[in-house]
Design a protein around this motif. Structure first.
Motif, PDB file in Angstrom:
ATOM      1  N   GLN A  68      20.078  22.175  16.649  1.00  0.00           N
ATOM      2  CA  GLN A  68      19.855  22.373  15.222  1.00  0.00           C
ATOM      3  C   GLN A  68      18.944  21.289  14.653  1.00  0.00           C
ATOM      4  N   ALA A  69      19.195  20.035  15.055  1.00  0.00           N
ATOM      5  CA  ALA A  69      18.387  18.927  14.544  1.00  0.00           C
ATOM      6  C   ALA A  69      16.931  19.058  14.967  1.00  0.00           C
ATOM      7  N   ALA A  70      16.690  19.575  16.190  1.00  0.00           N
ATOM      8  CA  ALA A  70      15.310  19.737  16.651  1.00  0.00           C
ATOM      9  C   ALA A  70      14.565  20.762  15.812  1.00  0.00           C
ATOM     10  N   VAL A  71      15.204  21.914  15.534  1.00  0.00           N
ATOM     11  CA  VAL A  71      14.561  22.947  14.718  1.00  0.00           C
ATOM     12  C   VAL A  71      14.355  22.455  13.290  1.00  0.00           C
ATOM     13  N   ILE A  72      15.340  21.766  12.738  1.00  0.00           N
ATOM     14  CA  ILE A  72      15.221  21.247  11.374  1.00  0.00           C
ATOM     15  C   ILE A  72      14.119  20.205  11.296  1.00  0.00           C
ATOM     16  N   GLY A  73      14.031  19.355  12.355  1.00  0.00           N
ATOM     17  CA  GLY A  73      12.986  18.338  12.365  1.00  0.00           C
ATOM     18  C   GLY A  73      11.598  18.946  12.389  1.00  0.00           C
ATOM     19  N   ALA A  74      11.425  20.021  13.161  1.00  0.00           N
ATOM     20  CA  ALA A  74      10.125  20.693  13.200  1.00  0.00           C
ATOM     21  C   ALA A  74       9.780  21.307  11.844  1.00  0.00           C
ATOM     22  N   TYR A  75      10.779  21.902  11.182  1.00  0.00           N
ATOM     23  CA  TYR A  75      10.562  22.483   9.858  1.00  0.00           C
ATOM     24  C   TYR A  75      10.170  21.395   8.862  1.00  0.00           C
ATOM     25  N   ALA A  76      10.856  20.259   8.903  1.00  0.00           N
ATOM     26  CA  ALA A  76      10.547  19.169   7.978  1.00  0.00           C
ATOM     27  C   ALA A  76       9.131  18.643   8.196  1.00  0.00           C
ATOM     28  N   HIS A  77       8.714  18.526   9.464  1.00  0.00           N
ATOM     29  CA  HIS A  77       7.369  18.048   9.757  1.00  0.00           C
ATOM     30  C   HIS A  77       6.323  19.026   9.243  1.00  0.00           C
ATOM     31  N   ALA A  78       6.581  20.321   9.393  1.00  0.00           N
ATOM     32  CA  ALA A  78       5.620  21.322   8.953  1.00  0.00           C
ATOM     33  C   ALA A  78       5.502  21.387   7.439  1.00  0.00           C
ATOM     34  N   HIS A  79       6.530  21.018   6.729  1.00  0.00           N
ATOM     35  CA  HIS A  79       6.520  21.095   5.263  1.00  0.00           C
ATOM     36  C   HIS A  79       6.423  19.727   4.604  1.00  0.00           C
ATOM     37  N   ASP A  80       6.049  18.707   5.385  1.00  0.00           N
ATOM     38  CA  ASP A  80       5.813  17.354   4.863  1.00  0.00           C
ATOM     39  C   ASP A  80       7.067  16.797   4.169  1.00  0.00           C
ATOM     40  N   LEU A  81       8.211  16.953   4.833  1.00  0.00           N
ATOM     41  CA  LEU A  81       9.484  16.438   4.308  1.00  0.00           C
ATOM     42  C   LEU A  81       9.996  15.313   5.196  1.00  0.00           C
ATOM     43  N   THR A  82      10.673  14.372   4.602  1.00  0.00           N
ATOM     44  CA  THR A  82      11.278  13.257   5.335  1.00  0.00           C
ATOM     45  C   THR A  82      12.790  13.377   5.255  1.00  0.00           C
ATOM     46  N   ILE A  83      13.443  13.444   6.389  1.00  0.00           N
ATOM     47  CA  ILE A  83      14.906  13.573   6.423  1.00  0.00           C
ATOM     48  C   ILE A  83      15.513  12.189   6.231  1.00  0.00           C
ATOM     49  N   VAL A  84      16.244  12.011   5.158  1.00  0.00           N
ATOM     50  CA  VAL A  84      16.811  10.712   4.818  1.00  0.00           C
ATOM     51  C   VAL A  84      18.328  10.687   4.927  1.00  0.00           C
ATOM     52  N   PHE A 117      17.652  13.168  -2.724  1.00  0.00           N
ATOM     53  CA  PHE A 117      16.787  14.085  -2.009  1.00  0.00           C
ATOM     54  C   PHE A 117      16.654  15.360  -2.845  1.00  0.00           C
ATOM     55  N   ALA A 118      15.622  16.140  -2.536  1.00  0.00           N
ATOM     56  CA  ALA A 118      15.359  17.358  -3.295  1.00  0.00           C
ATOM     57  C   ALA A 118      15.472  18.611  -2.453  1.00  0.00           C
ATOM     58  N   HIS A 119      15.785  18.465  -1.169  1.00  0.00           N
ATOM     59  CA  HIS A 119      15.895  19.614  -0.272  1.00  0.00           C
ATOM     60  C   HIS A 119      17.120  19.436   0.627  1.00  0.00           C
ATOM     61  N   VAL A 120      17.770  20.546   0.948  1.00  0.00           N
ATOM     62  CA  VAL A 120      18.830  20.584   1.951  1.00  0.00           C
ATOM     63  C   VAL A 120      18.376  21.548   3.033  1.00  0.00           C
ATOM     64  N   LEU A 121      18.263  21.055   4.252  1.00  0.00           N
ATOM     65  CA  LEU A 121      17.781  21.854   5.369  1.00  0.00           C
ATOM     66  C   LEU A 121      18.962  22.259   6.250  1.00  0.00           C
ATOM     67  N   VAL A 122      19.070  23.558   6.512  1.00  0.00           N
ATOM     68  CA  VAL A 122      20.145  24.121   7.327  1.00  0.00           C
ATOM     69  C   VAL A 122      19.504  24.982   8.411  1.00  0.00           C
TER      70      VAL A 122
END
Length: 589
Positions: A68-84, A117-122
């Motif tokens: 799950q973390a790998a897919v979420i990380g790829a999504y965050a990179h593609a949308h210019d998001l930083t997971i904090v 933060f302004a986004h929650v990634l699931v």
């Protein structure tokens, strides 16, 4: 998604910020020490910051936290998001919120305005939850949306942008997630029922004198499973078999004692007196003996589906026609004729009647005997016991009034009996903790209100207050000794006036009790005490000192109290009571 600092992975923690911009070096600590701070940023600065929510139950590997973390990380990179921030729920079902601390913490941070933060990634809709009510899943997403935080499902083929298409697909996904849990529950239940019919064990822990044996697909033994052990191969199964020989003898002895008209409580007391341990190393009690007497495993049968707890909803008891029964699955420990004779005895002593019928039988007993008392009620065949009347009507006096009877005796001690029994259990547990801390070896004996130390008992009793019959006579207290009380120490909880509250705590030897009923006054007390304590903690400390000093030697009698207890009577009445009772100091006044 895991973050790295100095080549080392930073573990996930509930609501823990891992962003380097929020970490400052402390000049007063080591040079490379990091101080993590929760900083409330303006919305303009938190627009590219995101939190990830990851959940894994026990269903499939593709839903592991790392995947799950790998897919979420790829999504965050593609949308210019930083997971904090990461909110994990590992090994948790998605059916209910109460068992998911990660999601609860996320919703709390969002609702309280502490989210930086302004986004929650699931990962997908099912990881957010398989709630059986799809509106519940939508509500938790709405809580985030109301706070200005967008929820994104990274592995889904739609963008959660609020459009009509995304709303229809998202709601359909929620229904599918809930339906998946329902279908899986039905399939699992059907599979378990089939295996139980084949004689394999599922579900609750095994009973006393039983063991779980692991077998392969050819029913060849692979060893015994200990508590907490699980099978890992699909082709393996679990069967029951008799346990140790000494435990088997105990089970047979329990059935024999019950047929000899011994009660469950008496059997438990005898087992505790013999220091025979249970599976959990706790003292025997009435409930444990009752479960053994009703367990068909001891005659070789397996029974499943007595109760249902489907989809984490309220547990319900199923009717017997829904039970799954498999007979002759293991070697019997008890002969069937003995087991069914015990069952008949248990069923015959149970009376299921309405409250109106209870009062009718009580009124009939009153007309026949001319009076009522707990002893008369308990001895009358066909009439429920006195405790049953207390449970249904609140007190015996209330039941008496409903049948038009007024007792001349004080029934307060009957109505408050359970209150003092609960107090004894709590004090015994407190004493047991003190023994453990002081390294005093002990065991429970005869029930939850009696401890055994070096084969000597520490028993709890109630010293009840009785008012003087005349103004010149002093009040007195009485202690009724139970049958089977082990020799040793007595801890008496002395009640104050009208028996409404605890006055103090007394400690003395069982040899100081005269007969089954012991009476004493403030001045004419027991021969060698008792020693009094204002608090139970003080009594515990004194008792531990005596036990650790005496060890296994024969205990000496408690020291005579240095100062007399405070008397509630005036000096004139005290002097008069002392002179009037000098001929017989043990006579209650």
């Amino acid at each position: 998604m895991a973050r790295f600092h100095n080549g080392q992975e930073t573990p996930f923690r509930h609501g823990t910020s891992v962003d380097g911009d929020l970490a400052k070096q402390s000049h007063t600590m080591a040079a490379n020490a990091l101080v993590v701070r929760n900083v409330q940023l303006p919305r303009s600065q938190s627009g590219h910051r995101a939190a990830q929510y990851v959940r894994m139950s026990t269903d499939k590997q593709r839903y592991s936290i790392q995947n799950q973390a790998a897919v979420i990380g790829a999504y965050a990179h593609a949308h210019d998001l930083t997971i904090v921030r990461t909110y994990p729920d590992e090994g948790e079902s998605g059916l209910q919120l109460k068992n998911r601390p990660g999601l609860k913490q996320l919703l709390d941070d969002v609702s309280s305005g502490h989210a930086d933060f302004a986004h929650v990634l699931v990962y997908d809709v099912s990881r957010w939850g398989r709630f059986q009510d799809v509106d519940e899943s939508a509500y938790y997403e709405y809580v985030c949306k109301k706070a200005g935080i967008k929820v994104a499902y990274c592995a889904e083929q739609f963008d959660n942008d609020g459009s009509m298409l995304s709303s229809i697909v998202k709601n359909l996904k929620r229904v599918m997630a809930a339906e998946y849990s329902r279908e899986l529950s039905v399939k699992v239940h059907a599979g378990v029922c089939r295996f139980v019919r084949m004689g394999f064990r599922f579900g609750a822990p095994t009973g006393y004198a039983l063991r779980r044996e692991l077998v392969d697909e050819k029913l060849q033994s692979k060893g015994v499973l200990n508590d907490g052990d699980r099978k890992y191969l699909i082709t393996d199964h679990v069967r029951l078999r008799p346990g140790a020989a000494d435990e088997v003898r105990v089970v047979r002895w329990i059935f024999q004692q019950f047929l000899e008209l011994k009660s469950e409580t008496a059997i438990a007391r005898e087992l505790n007196r013999k220091f025979i341990p249970t599976n959990s190393k706790e003292p025997w009690n009435r409930a444990q003996i009752g479960r053994i007497l009703r367990n068909e495993n001891y005659i070789g049968n397996l029974i499943y589906n007595r109760q249902s707890f489907k989809l984490r909803e309220k547990k319900v008891s199923n009717p017997p026609d829904l039970w799954i029964r498999s007979e002759g699955c293991l070697e019997p420990i008890v002969q069937p004729e003995v087991f069914f004779k015990v069952r008949k005895t248990i069923l015959d002593r149970r009376v299921d009647i309405s409250e109106a019928e209870m009062l009718t039988r009580l009124r009939r007993t009153l007309l026949k005997r001319g009076r009522l008392s707990p002893a008369i009620i308990n001895a009358t065949v066909g009439v429920p016991c006195a405790k049953t009347y207390i449970d249904h009507f609140g007190s015996l006096r209330q039941a008496y009034s409903l049948v038009g009877y007024t007792s001349k005796r004080d029934c307060n001690h009957i109505d408050t009996r359970q209150r003092w029994l609960d107090l004894f259990a709590g004090l015994a547990a407190q004493l047991a903790d003190a023994f453990r801390n002081a390294s005093v070896r002990f065991a429970f004996g005869g029930g939850p209100d009696c401890l055994l130390v070096n084969k000597e008992g520490v028993s709890f009793f109630l010293a009840r207050w009785h008012g003087g019959e005349q103004e010149t006579f002093a009040p007195h207290w009485s202690i009724k000794r139970r049958v089977g009380t082990p020799e040793g120490w007595i801890v008496a909880v002395r009640l104050g006036e009208r028996n409404e509250a605890v006055l103090d705590y007394l400690l003395f030897r069982t040899t100081d009790m005269t007969g089954s009923l012991t009476r004493f006054t403030e001045m004419a007390r027991l021969p060698h005490g008792p020693e009094s304590f204002e608090t139970f903690d003080a009594l515990v400390k004194s008792l531990i000192r005596r036990l650790t000093r005496l060890g296994r030697a024969s205990p000496a009698r408690p020291a005579q109290r240095k100062k007399p207890l405070k008397s509630t009577r005036s000096k004139e009445k005290t002097d008069h009571a002392r002179h009037s009772g000098s001929a017989n100091p043990d006579r209650p006044r």
